[in-house]
Enzyme design. Sequence first.
Site, short mmCIF file in Angstrom:
data_model
loop_
_atom_site.label_atom_id
_atom_site.label_comp_id
_atom_site.label_asym_id
_atom_site.label_seq_id
_atom_site.Cartn_x
_atom_site.Cartn_y
_atom_site.Cartn_z
N ASP A 251 0.80 -1.23 0.00
CA ASP A 251 0.00 0.00 0.00
C ASP A 251 0.84 1.29 0.00
O ASP A 251 0.53 2.24 0.73
CB ASP A 251 -0.97 0.00 1.19
CG ASP A 251 -2.01 -1.10 1.10
OD1 ASP A 251 -1.91 -1.95 0.19
OD2 ASP A 251 -2.92 -1.14 1.95
N ASP B 1 -4.36 -0.83 -2.05
CA ASP B 1 -5.68 -0.70 -1.47
C ASP B 1 -6.53 -0.10 -2.60
O ASP B 1 -6.12 0.89 -3.23
CB ASP B 1 -5.57 0.26 -0.27
CG ASP B 1 -6.55 -0.04 0.84
OD1 ASP B 1 -6.93 -1.21 1.02
OD2 ASP B 1 -6.94 0.91 1.55
N HIS C 25 -10.38 0.64 -3.36
CA HIS C 25 -11.76 0.63 -2.90
C HIS C 25 -12.74 1.24 -3.90
O HIS C 25 -12.45 2.27 -4.51
CB HIS C 25 -11.89 1.43 -1.59
CG HIS C 25 -11.11 0.88 -0.44
ND1 HIS C 25 -11.15 -0.44 -0.08
CD2 HIS C 25 -10.27 1.49 0.45
CE1 HIS C 25 -10.38 -0.62 0.99
NE2 HIS C 25 -9.82 0.53 1.32
N HIS D 217 -10.60 6.85 0.95
CA HIS D 217 -9.19 6.75 0.53
C HIS D 217 -9.04 5.68 -0.54
O HIS D 217 -9.85 4.75 -0.63
CB HIS D 217 -8.29 6.42 1.74
CG HIS D 217 -8.58 5.07 2.33
ND1 HIS D 217 -9.62 4.85 3.20
CD2 HIS D 217 -7.98 3.87 2.17
CE1 HIS D 217 -9.66 3.57 3.54
NE2 HIS D 217 -8.67 2.95 2.92
N LYS E 262 -6.63 -5.10 -3.39
CA LYS E 262 -7.40 -5.59 -2.24
C LYS E 262 -8.39 -4.53 -1.79
O LYS E 262 -8.21 -3.34 -2.05
CB LYS E 262 -6.47 -5.98 -1.10
CG LYS E 262 -5.66 -4.82 -0.55
CD LYS E 262 -4.65 -5.32 0.46
CE LYS E 262 -3.96 -4.16 1.14
NZ LYS E 262 -4.87 -3.24 1.86
N CYS F 190 -2.17 -2.76 7.44
CA CYS F 190 -1.98 -3.64 6.29
C CYS F 190 -0.65 -4.39 6.29
O CYS F 190 -0.59 -5.54 5.86
CB CYS F 190 -2.23 -2.87 5.01
SG CYS F 190 -3.98 -2.42 4.88
#
Length: 196
Positions: free
Chosen positions: A8, A46, A48, A81, A106, A151
Amino acid sequence: MKALVIVDLQNDFLPGGALEVPEGDMIVEKINDILDNYDLIIATKDWHPEDHISFASNHKNKDVGDVINSEGINQILWPDHCIQKSPGSDFPKNFNSSKIKKIVYKGQNSNIDSYSAFYDNAKDASTGLTDFLRIKKVEKVDFVGLATEYCVKFTALDSVSEGFYTRVITKCTKGLNENDCKLAFDEMRDKGIVLI
Ligand code: VGL
Ligand code: ZN
């Protein structure tokens, strides 16, 4: 085979980003400097959707830092984020990403968070990282990146439980909270992770 997994390392986790990790920018050059020590470089992102469960903005009457419970799993609420394809989800511009062989995404499922780059927080869905490492005959994996007590910790813990010789290079990680980082390092050490 010896692999490096960079967790990340994304603009939103650097100072000035949506979920800034203090001094997160200080590890970028340190990570660039160790890339040549590895046979295989993997990065995680990351990643999202806008309606992700971990965003406080998606819950009525909730604030950043509140904790909700979803299907028995505690979920800390964060600022929006690392929205897929947003500038905040990009690698920092001074990060040498040219040697990355695979990016593991992820946190894509709106309904569950994923701190680990191996499994979601329910240990339900796999990202395929274990299979990838096994196919590449990786036995040793080093972890660096952000954030130490989220993470990086959960990814390294899954790595050791999947049977990989697992190390965390502490000078190439930064966390959100100093005391939580100490606890995270203790937990990692207790579970067999080598801290260097
Ligand atoms: C992370 C909180 C929320 C991390 C990701 O990369 O450590 N922390 N999403
Ligand atoms: Zn996240």
